[in-house]
Design an enzyme around this catalytic site. Structure first.
Site, PDB file in Angstrom:
ATOM      1  N   ASP A 105       0.871  -1.185   0.000  1.00 25.91           N
ATOM      2  CA  ASP A 105       0.000   0.000   0.000  1.00 25.91           C
ATOM      3  C   ASP A 105       0.898   1.221   0.000  1.00 25.91           C
ATOM      4  OD1 ASP A 105      -1.725   2.095   0.546  1.00 25.91           O
ATOM      5  OD2 ASP A 105      -2.866   1.020   2.083  1.00 25.91           O
ATOM      6  N   HIS A 106       0.877   1.975  -1.101  1.00 20.29           N
ATOM      7  CA  HIS A 106       1.801   3.105  -1.232  1.00 20.29           C
ATOM      8  C   HIS A 106       1.453   4.263  -0.296  1.00 20.29           C
ATOM      9  CE1 HIS A 106       5.160   5.008  -2.939  1.00 20.29           C
ATOM     10  NE2 HIS A 106       5.038   4.584  -4.182  1.00 20.29           N
ATOM     11  N   ARG A 107       0.309   4.219   0.349  1.00 23.38           N
ATOM     12  CA  ARG A 107       0.003   5.230   1.359  1.00 23.38           C
ATOM     13  C   ARG A 107       0.859   5.006   2.600  1.00 23.38           C
ATOM     14  NH1 ARG A 107      -6.235   4.289   2.376  1.00 23.38           N
ATOM     15  NH2 ARG A 107      -5.337   2.190   2.594  1.00 23.38           N
TER      16      ARG A 107
END
Length: 473
Positions: free
Chosen positions: A443-445
């Site tokens: 998850d790039h968040r």
């Protein structure tokens, strides 16, 4: 007194369950805590015990039907207050009697700890609850609590088979809930199938053989397979002449909803790393041959799991969750390591709690236990919740790499590919080595490319040289 048993909330916050198999029939006497049915939630098959003793007067849904939480599952005559019950009405008054019993059945008395099991969510159904789904008309007659003398034999015959002789109650064929579900879907009567498993256990292979006609003569032929109808079983045309329509429910329904929610909520990115795992494979083989570890099955997956736990300690961002409501990133104190398992019912991801505290041998045992319970459909709901990061072994299917979708609420998922012997650079020369590709979706968040790369290379370093783990403890 006729008492209803409403389907309880099984502790997962789910709203419905499917009846996989009934363990009782109308007219059977049940004891307190006796298992009455196997029900399939969106995550697992669960055995339901009876909260009271008595005689079963009605089953409110058939096998394969879905029941909402709070709806009556079965009715039971507990024998309380028999002296005050009216006599059985004649045929002309049957509709009125049925309406009276139906209205009385929705009143469910509370059961204290001394008189029944502590079932989560058990209790009276609120008037504002979901309306009961229409069920088979064949079950409507089961609402009458008593039968005239001499009519017991007729009650033991299912409505659609009333032309046949009554069936004498016998021991239920031994099989696991997923096998019973498969038999139901294929229209196979387990009582007609000879079990080839240990102590007569009916296996998946036995059911499939019965469905395909490749069975020994003593197995008999189910009704759904007679009269040249072998290409149509379980109401599904499998002759190839038409489309096959399969209901979306159970684990498949849950998995689809979870994957859609994950794919359209978390921005997915995948990184790949191909690693020489010859040393890991040699370690696994040596542990299997060591008598000190007899009874423990150490696999390459167990070594990967241990490497993931060690690498997560060095990069805590991968063991985290995005809390949208609180606008916080929650980094977990423990690694609840999910292990994706392909089962007859679909994909499930049970997890090993506090996996970072376990030794390699303990972790191998825990993963093996999860695999066995998942295949048998006995995974506990608690094992399917609370995961913090996961591993999926696509290599077992002969696949080299993939782009796995995150489990909702998790930051990363690691896919391990097949181990292949191939030419590889080793100490300045080309040698035949055992090689695996790792695929990390994140998850790039929560995780940036640099953090994902650090985690992935740490896992790869341990698999390349397991002794490197000593430097990370």
């Amino acid at each position: 007194m006729i008492r209803d048993f409403p389907l309880p909330d099984l502790g997962e916050g789910l709203t419905e369950s499917e009846i996989v198999a009934w363990r009782v029939a109308v007219g059977d006497r049940v004891e307190l805590n006796q298992i009455i049915a196997d029900v399939e939630t969106a995550k697992a098959v669960v055995e339901l015990p009876s909260p009271f003793a008595g005689v079963v007067t009605a089953l409110h849904a058939g096998e394969g039907e879905t029941v909402n939480v709070g709806e009556p599952l079965f009715s039971c005559d507990t024998g309380e207050g028999d002296a005050e019950q009216p006599s059985v009405p004649d045929a002309a008054a049957a509709p009125a009697a049925e309406a009276q019993v139906s209205s009385a059945a929705v009143v469910v008395e509370a059961t204290d700890a001394a008189s029944g099991p502590n079932l989560v969510g058990y209790g009276a159904r609120a008037e504002s609850g979901p309306k009961r789904r229409a069920r088979r008309a064949a079950l409507a007659g089961d609402l009458v609590p008593a039968l005239p003398e001499g009519a017991e034999a007729a009650a033991t015959v299912a409505p659609e088979r009333a032309d046949q002789a009554p069936v004498v109650s016998a021991e239920r064929p031994r099989s696991t809930p997923p096998v019973r579900k498969l038999a139901h879907d294929l229209g196979i009567d387990l009582a007609q199938v000879h079990g080839s498993g240990e102590r007569g256990l009916v296996t998946r292979a036995d059911v499939e053989a019965a469905a395909s006609g490749l069975r020994s003569p003593d197995l008999g032929t189910p009704d759904s397979m007679r009269s040249g109808d072998a290409d149509r079983v379980g109401g599904i045309d499998r002759s190839g002449a038409g489309d096959v329509r399969i209901p979306i429910r159970g684990v498949r329904k849950h998995t689809a909803a979870a994957m859609v929610a994950s794919a359209f909520t978390a921005p997915h990115v995948t990184e790949f790393l191909t690693v020489d795992v010859t040393a890991t494979m040699e370690l696994v083989r040596s542990l299997r041959e060591d008598r000190a570890f007899a009874g423990h099955r150490v696999t390459p997956l167990a070594v990967v799991a241990k490497a993931v736990c060690l690498a997560a300690r060095r990069t805590p961002d991968v063991n985290a969750r995005w809390d949208e409501d609180a606008q916080e990133i929650v980094q977990f104190a423990s690694v609840n390591l999910g292990i994706a398992a392909a089962t007859e019912r679909g994909l499930v991801v049970p997890n090993v709690k506090a996996a970072e505290r376990l030794t390699l041998i303990e972790l191998a045992d825990a993963i093996g236990e999860l695999a066995v319970t998942a295949r048998e459909g006995r995974t506990r709901p608690a094992d399917l919740s609370g995961g913090t990061l996961s591993i999926t072994n696509v290599g077992v299917f002969g696949v080299d790499a993939g782009t796995p979708i995150l489990n909702p609420g998790e930051a990363v998922i690691l896919a391990t590919g097949a181990v292949r012997r191939q030419p590889w650079e080793f100490r300045g020369e080309v040698a035949l080595r055992e090689v695996m590709t790792l695929s990390l979706s994140f998850d790039h968040r929560l995780v940036d490319g640099q953090q994902a790369a650090s985690f992935l290379t740490d896992v790869g370093a341990i698999l390349r040289d397991p002794a490197r783990a000593l430097t990370m403890v």
